[in-house]
Design a protein around this motif. Structure first.
Motif, PDB file in Angstrom:
ATOM      1  N   ALA A  44       0.840  -1.246   0.001  1.00  0.00           N
ATOM      2  CA  ALA A  44       0.133  -0.135  -0.010  1.00  0.00           C
ATOM      3  C   ALA A  44       0.839   1.283   0.192  1.00  0.00           C
ATOM      4  CB  ALA A  44      -1.049   0.121   1.191  1.00  0.00           C
ATOM      5  N   LEU A  45       2.006   1.344   0.864  1.00  0.00           N
ATOM      6  CA  LEU A  45       2.826   2.388   0.699  1.00  0.00           C
ATOM      7  C   LEU A  45       3.382   2.530  -0.623  1.00  0.00           C
ATOM      8  CD1 LEU A  45       4.646   1.955   4.269  1.00  0.00           C
ATOM      9  CD2 LEU A  45       3.005   3.939   3.528  1.00  0.00           C
ATOM     10  N   GLU A  46       3.853   1.476  -1.219  1.00  0.00           N
ATOM     11  CA  GLU A  46       4.378   1.632  -2.582  1.00  0.00           C
ATOM     12  C   GLU A  46       3.590   2.013  -3.532  1.00  0.00           C
ATOM     13  OE1 GLU A  46       6.009  -2.176  -2.862  1.00  0.00           O
ATOM     14  OE2 GLU A  46       7.986  -1.732  -1.900  1.00  0.00           O
ATOM     15  N   ALA A  47       2.368   1.894  -3.559  1.00  0.00           N
ATOM     16  CA  ALA A  47       1.292   2.189  -4.230  1.00  0.00           C
ATOM     17  C   ALA A  47       0.877   3.832  -3.965  1.00  0.00           C
ATOM     18  CB  ALA A  47       0.121   1.461  -3.894  1.00  0.00           C
ATOM     19  N   GLY A  48       1.503   4.335  -2.971  1.00  0.00           N
ATOM     20  CA  GLY A  48       1.439   5.798  -2.724  1.00  0.00           C
ATOM     21  C   GLY A  48      -0.054   6.123  -1.929  1.00  0.00           C
ATOM     22  N   LYS A  49      -0.349   5.196  -1.042  1.00  0.00           N
ATOM     23  CA  LYS A  49      -1.432   5.120  -0.240  1.00  0.00           C
ATOM     24  C   LYS A  49      -1.055   5.526   1.199  1.00  0.00           C
ATOM     25  CE  LYS A  49      -3.607   3.733  -3.747  1.00  0.00           C
ATOM     26  NZ  LYS A  49      -4.440   4.773  -4.775  1.00  0.00           N
ATOM     27  N   HIS A  50      -1.816   6.080   2.089  1.00  0.00           N
ATOM     28  CA  HIS A  50      -1.919   5.904   3.569  1.00  0.00           C
ATOM     29  C   HIS A  50      -2.356   4.711   4.071  1.00  0.00           C
ATOM     30  CE1 HIS A  50      -1.066  10.328   3.599  1.00  0.00           C
ATOM     31  NE2 HIS A  50      -1.943  10.560   2.699  1.00  0.00           N
ATOM     32  N   VAL A  51      -2.155   4.461   5.103  1.00  0.00           N
ATOM     33  CA  VAL A  51      -2.413   3.072   5.356  1.00  0.00           C
ATOM     34  C   VAL A  51      -2.755   2.883   7.054  1.00  0.00           C
ATOM     35  CG1 VAL A  51      -1.831   0.451   5.697  1.00  0.00           C
ATOM     36  CG2 VAL A  51      -0.455   2.175   4.008  1.00  0.00           C
ATOM     37  N   PHE A  52      -3.907   2.232   7.318  1.00  0.00           N
ATOM     38  CA  PHE A  52      -4.270   1.934   8.458  1.00  0.00           C
ATOM     39  C   PHE A  52      -4.385   0.436   8.488  1.00  0.00           C
ATOM     40  CE2 PHE A  52      -7.298   0.123  11.573  1.00  0.00           C
ATOM     41  CZ  PHE A  52      -7.165   0.867  12.696  1.00  0.00           C
ATOM     42  N   CYS A  53      -3.712  -0.222   9.725  1.00  0.00           N
ATOM     43  CA  CYS A  53      -3.867  -1.869   9.656  1.00  0.00           C
ATOM     44  C   CYS A  53      -4.346  -2.100  10.889  1.00  0.00           C
ATOM     45  CB  CYS A  53      -2.468  -2.275   9.196  1.00  0.00           C
ATOM     46  SG  CYS A  53      -2.350  -4.000   9.091  1.00  0.00           S
ATOM     47  N   GLU A  54      -4.869  -3.282  11.062  1.00  0.00           N
ATOM     48  CA  GLU A  54      -5.518  -3.699  12.401  1.00  0.00           C
ATOM     49  C   GLU A  54      -4.237  -4.440  12.862  1.00  0.00           C
ATOM     50  OE1 GLU A  54      -7.466  -4.353  14.772  1.00  0.00           O
ATOM     51  OE2 GLU A  54      -8.886  -3.296  14.020  1.00  0.00           O
ATOM     52  N   LYS A  55      -4.400  -4.595  14.056  1.00  0.00           N
ATOM     53  CA  LYS A  55      -3.373  -5.002  14.949  1.00  0.00           C
ATOM     54  C   LYS A  55      -3.075  -6.571  14.733  1.00  0.00           C
ATOM     55  CE  LYS A  55      -5.804  -7.523  17.686  1.00  0.00           C
ATOM     56  NZ  LYS A  55      -5.661  -9.167  17.700  1.00  0.00           N
ATOM     57  N   PRO A  56      -2.016  -7.035  15.004  1.00  0.00           N
ATOM     58  CA  PRO A  56      -0.456  -6.532  15.226  1.00  0.00           C
ATOM     59  C   PRO A  56       0.148  -5.876  13.883  1.00  0.00           C
ATOM     60  CG  PRO A  56      -0.142  -8.833  15.131  1.00  0.00           C
ATOM     61  CD  PRO A  56      -1.517  -8.427  14.942  1.00  0.00           C
ATOM     62  N   LEU A  57       1.064  -5.142  14.266  1.00  0.00           N
ATOM     63  CA  LEU A  57       1.887  -4.629  13.000  1.00  0.00           C
ATOM     64  C   LEU A  57       2.321  -5.872  12.013  1.00  0.00           C
ATOM     65  CD1 LEU A  57       3.329  -2.709  11.248  1.00  0.00           C
ATOM     66  CD2 LEU A  57       5.245  -2.546  13.090  1.00  0.00           C
ATOM     67  N   ALA A  58       2.888  -6.925  12.916  1.00  0.00           N
ATOM     68  CA  ALA A  58       3.355  -8.165  11.965  1.00  0.00           C
ATOM     69  C   ALA A  58       3.700  -9.382  12.911  1.00  0.00           C
ATOM     70  CB  ALA A  58       4.598  -7.889  11.159  1.00  0.00           C
ATOM     71  N   LEU A  59       4.091 -10.457  12.329  1.00  0.00           N
ATOM     72  CA  LEU A  59       4.375 -11.581  13.367  1.00  0.00           C
ATOM     73  C   LEU A  59       5.549 -11.772  13.765  1.00  0.00           C
ATOM     74  CD1 LEU A  59       2.417 -14.376  11.265  1.00  0.00           C
ATOM     75  CD2 LEU A  59       1.728 -13.213  13.570  1.00  0.00           C
ATOM     76  N   THR A  60       6.620 -10.851  13.160  1.00  0.00           N
ATOM     77  CA  THR A  60       7.962 -11.098  13.555  1.00  0.00           C
ATOM     78  C   THR A  60       8.643  -9.757  13.865  1.00  0.00           C
ATOM     79  OG1 THR A  60       8.982 -11.226  11.454  1.00  0.00           O
ATOM     80  CG2 THR A  60       8.299 -13.444  12.635  1.00  0.00           C
TER      81      THR A  60
END
Length: 342
Positions: free
Chosen positions: A87-103
């Motif tokens: 999404a960032l590479e597509a030029g978008k702002h991003v909201f993401c549900e928790k957690p940020l990642a698994l590692t």
């Protein structure tokens, strides 16, 4: 007047529907322009109930929509890091549900992408920071009402699952702590003003869901984290609550203590214990309990975009929450105390 932020939501399952309703009806400055889901019934729901006309079968098609300003990810945890970067590479702002990642490595990948796309806002969904009861607890703590904080206890209990969803979901969840306790970890970081964790220990059992053994997960567990400045925190997570969902917090300081949500009461209460007395302050009745918090969280994201705030400090805190959650899982699996580097 600030420009409307046109949002495309990815994922229209249970949590996605909740976010979509808020974005479509309750968030100032937001327009729910598009949605993506591989499930035809979910796309149909978005069109019929919310009037969303731009509906896609996958995220890639939504990202290609030039009118979408921001992407809202309500997708499985295992996809978060990759999708945020896309999404960032597509030029978008991003909201993401928790957690940020698994590692932690996946978290670093996201942070690197965020630094590369330095003008884009990224927010991880820790809505308890916007819940009135937690906000009041933080205010009392910061005001000095409790004295010096030295003890913190959080509990996240899920109602007993009669459909087997937990067992099916567990292999991609990151484990009980990373899935259920991640909100509590974020709360602890918030309440302690970002205190650094020193060590982590954990123990857990499979009391009601033996099928979790296939992915080495448990249904009931407790982790202990020693933070700097002699703050001792415990985190209890369970998928075996007979009284339904419970989200609770207890803070103990040298002068007084407070608690909220203990016992899974339908209304949230902030209780301050002082002078051998109990002083109860009512704050207004999982989606109903945090209904207002979800809306305020979404509003905070839209407001941040409109004022040009990238929320980088919050992203760093989300990385730390994942690091602590992973340490809890390792402490549980290895049955040893994990020491964390600063």
């Amino acid at each position: 007047m600030s420009k409307m932020v046109k949002v495309g939501i990815v994922g229209l399952g249970r949590i996605g529907k909740n976010h979509a309703r808020n974005l479509a009806r309750r968030v100032r400055g937001a327009e729910l322009l598009a949605g993506a889901s591989p499930v035809a019934e979910e796309r149909s729901w978005a069109q019929q109930e919310l009037g969303v006309s731009r509906l896609y079968a996958n995220m890639e098609a939504l990202l290609a929509d030039p009118d979408v300003d921001a992407v809202w990810l309500a997708t499985p945890t295992s996809l978060h890091a990759e999708q945020i970067v896309s999404a960032l590479e597509a030029g978008k702002h991003v909201f993401c549900e928790k957690p940020l990642a698994l590692t932690p490595d996946e978290c670093e990948r996201v942070l690197q992408a965020a630094e590369k796309h330095s003008r884009q806002t990224v927010m991880i969904g820790f809505m308890r920071r916007y819940d009135p009861t937690y906000v009041e607890a933080k205010r009392l703590l910061d005001s000095g009402e409790l004295g010096r904080l030295f003890r913190l206890h959080c509990a996240s209990l899920d109602a007993i699952d009669t459909n087997g969803f937990f067992v099916q979901f567990a292999p991609t969840s990151g484990g009980l702590f990373l899935d259920c306790s991640i909100h509590d970890i974020d709360v602890a970081l918030w309440m302690t003003n970002g205190a650094k964790p020193v060590s982590v220990s954990a123990t857990g059992i499979r009391a009601m869901y033996p099928g979790l053994a296939a992915c080495n997960d448990v249904d009931t567990a407790t982790a202990t984290v020693l933070f700097e400045n002699d703050i001792l925190a415990t985190f209890h997570a369970s998928r075996t609550s007979h009284h339904g969902d419970e989200t609770s917090l207890q803070l103990v300081g040298t002068d007084s203590s407070l608690s909220l949500g203990v016992g899974g009461t339908p209304t949230s209460e902030v209780n301050v214990q002082k002078g051998n007395g109990n002083h109860c302050g009512m704050v207004v009745d999982f989606f109903a309990r945090f209904e207002q918090a979800f809306v305020l969280e979404a509003q905070a994201f839209i407001d941040a975009i409109q004022r040009g705030d990238t929320l980088r400090e919050r992203l760093l805190e989300a990385r730390e929450a994942t690091r602590i959650g992973v340490a809890m899982r390792e402490a549980l699996e290895q049955q040893k105390i994990i020491t964390l580097d600063h």
